[in-house]
Motif scaffolding. Structure first.
Motif, short mmCIF file in Angstrom:
data_model
loop_
_atom_site.label_atom_id
_atom_site.label_comp_id
_atom_site.label_asym_id
_atom_site.label_seq_id
_atom_site.Cartn_x
_atom_site.Cartn_y
_atom_site.Cartn_z
N ASN A 61 17.90 21.15 11.23
CA ASN A 61 17.41 22.59 10.68
C ASN A 61 15.88 22.16 11.27
N PRO A 62 15.59 23.09 12.54
CA PRO A 62 14.06 22.51 12.54
C PRO A 62 13.10 23.15 12.15
N ASN A 63 13.47 23.76 10.99
CA ASN A 63 12.34 24.94 10.06
C ASN A 63 12.19 23.50 8.56
N THR A 64 13.08 22.29 8.64
CA THR A 64 12.21 21.45 6.89
C THR A 64 11.77 20.56 7.71
N ALA A 65 11.15 19.75 6.79
CA ALA A 65 10.12 18.44 7.13
C ALA A 65 11.04 18.07 6.19
N VAL A 66 10.83 16.34 6.16
CA VAL A 66 10.89 15.64 5.32
C VAL A 66 9.17 14.44 5.03
N TYR A 67 8.87 14.75 3.78
CA TYR A 67 8.47 13.34 3.86
C TYR A 67 8.75 12.14 2.30
N ALA A 68 8.68 11.27 3.11
CA ALA A 68 9.09 10.54 1.84
C ALA A 68 7.24 9.51 0.71
N ASN A 69 7.10 9.10 -0.64
CA ASN A 69 6.14 8.40 -0.88
C ASN A 69 6.84 6.82 -0.43
N MET A 121 0.74 -1.45 0.18
CA MET A 121 -0.25 -0.18 0.14
C MET A 121 1.09 1.31 0.05
N GLU A 122 0.61 2.25 -0.97
CA GLU A 122 1.40 2.86 -1.40
C GLU A 122 1.34 4.06 0.14
N GLN A 123 1.31 5.16 0.60
CA GLN A 123 1.43 5.85 1.44
C GLN A 123 3.03 6.77 1.65
N ILE A 124 2.66 7.98 2.12
CA ILE A 124 3.76 9.37 2.53
C ILE A 124 4.13 9.32 4.13
N VAL A 125 5.41 9.23 4.49
CA VAL A 125 5.38 9.15 5.93
C VAL A 125 6.72 10.64 6.28
N GLU A 126 6.48 10.49 6.83
CA GLU A 126 7.62 11.55 8.00
C GLU A 126 9.41 11.10 7.32
N ALA A 127 10.29 11.74 7.02
CA ALA A 127 11.26 11.25 6.83
C ALA A 127 12.15 12.12 6.99
N LYS A 128 12.15 12.51 7.94
CA LYS A 128 13.39 13.33 8.07
C LYS A 128 14.29 12.64 9.09
N SER A 129 13.95 11.90 9.90
CA SER A 129 14.64 11.22 11.30
C SER A 129 14.98 9.98 10.81
N ILE A 130 15.14 9.14 9.23
CA ILE A 130 15.44 8.40 8.44
C ILE A 130 16.43 9.07 7.06
N LEU A 131 16.92 10.11 6.56
CA LEU A 131 17.20 10.48 6.05
C LEU A 131 18.71 10.00 5.76
N LYS A 132 18.87 9.00 6.78
CA LYS A 132 20.60 9.05 5.71
C LYS A 132 20.31 7.33 5.74
N LYS A 133 19.25 6.78 5.78
CA LYS A 133 18.88 5.84 5.00
C LYS A 133 19.49 6.11 3.12
N LYS A 134 20.67 4.55 3.09
CA LYS A 134 20.68 4.57 1.69
C LYS A 134 19.90 4.87 0.43
N ASP A 135 17.97 3.78 1.29
CA ASP A 135 17.45 3.57 -0.23
C ASP A 135 16.95 5.26 -0.02
#
Length: 143
Positions: free
Chosen positions: A42-50, A1-15
């Protein structure tokens, strides 16, 4: 199932870094890690991944420090999933999360068509950095 997740905390993952590399000029491992580190601290950034199952298909990094506008710092979709609506869904997710008056982004010839198709107003900035690469200011009015 496709979803959009918060990804800032895992941004350094290779994939995830592999997806981010799609939007980075000369994406060396060092450049990608530096960019990821800057976004993470940076506290003013947000990262989301599909994400679908265990596959990251797209990523968006925004700066929300301006209460009226959010700025897209990076948006990328893995080459095999481009032109399937993932980039648009990431922007729409940010609109729904932050309710900005507008969204702004700066891009080059490679991505200006995407922003134009979404409905952004495009303004040519010319060869802003003197590198022979055209740059564009993209603005989308949300309200």
């Amino acid at each position: 199932m496709e979803q959009i997740v918060e990804a800032k905390s895992i941004l350094k993952k290779k994939d995830l870094l592999a997806v981010l590399a799609e939007s980075v000029y000369n994406p060396t491992e060092e450049r990608l890690m530096n960019r990821a580190n800057n976004y993470i601290i940076n506290p003013n950034t947000a990262v989301y991944a599909n994400k679908e199952n265990d596959t990251y298909k797209g990523i968006i990094v925004i700066d929300f420090s301006n209460i009226n506008a959010i700025e897209i710092l990076d948006i990328a979709v893995s080459a095999s999933f481009q032109k399937s609506g993932i980039g648009s869904s990431l922007i729409n997710h940010c609109i729904n999360m932050f309710h900005p008056d507008e969204i702004i982004a700066e891009t080059d010839d490679d991505a200006v068509e995407f922003y134009e198709k979404f409905g952004f107003h495009i303004l040519s900035l010319g060869d802003k950095y003197g590198a022979g690469i055209m740059r564009y200011q993209c603005t989308f009015k949300c309200k």
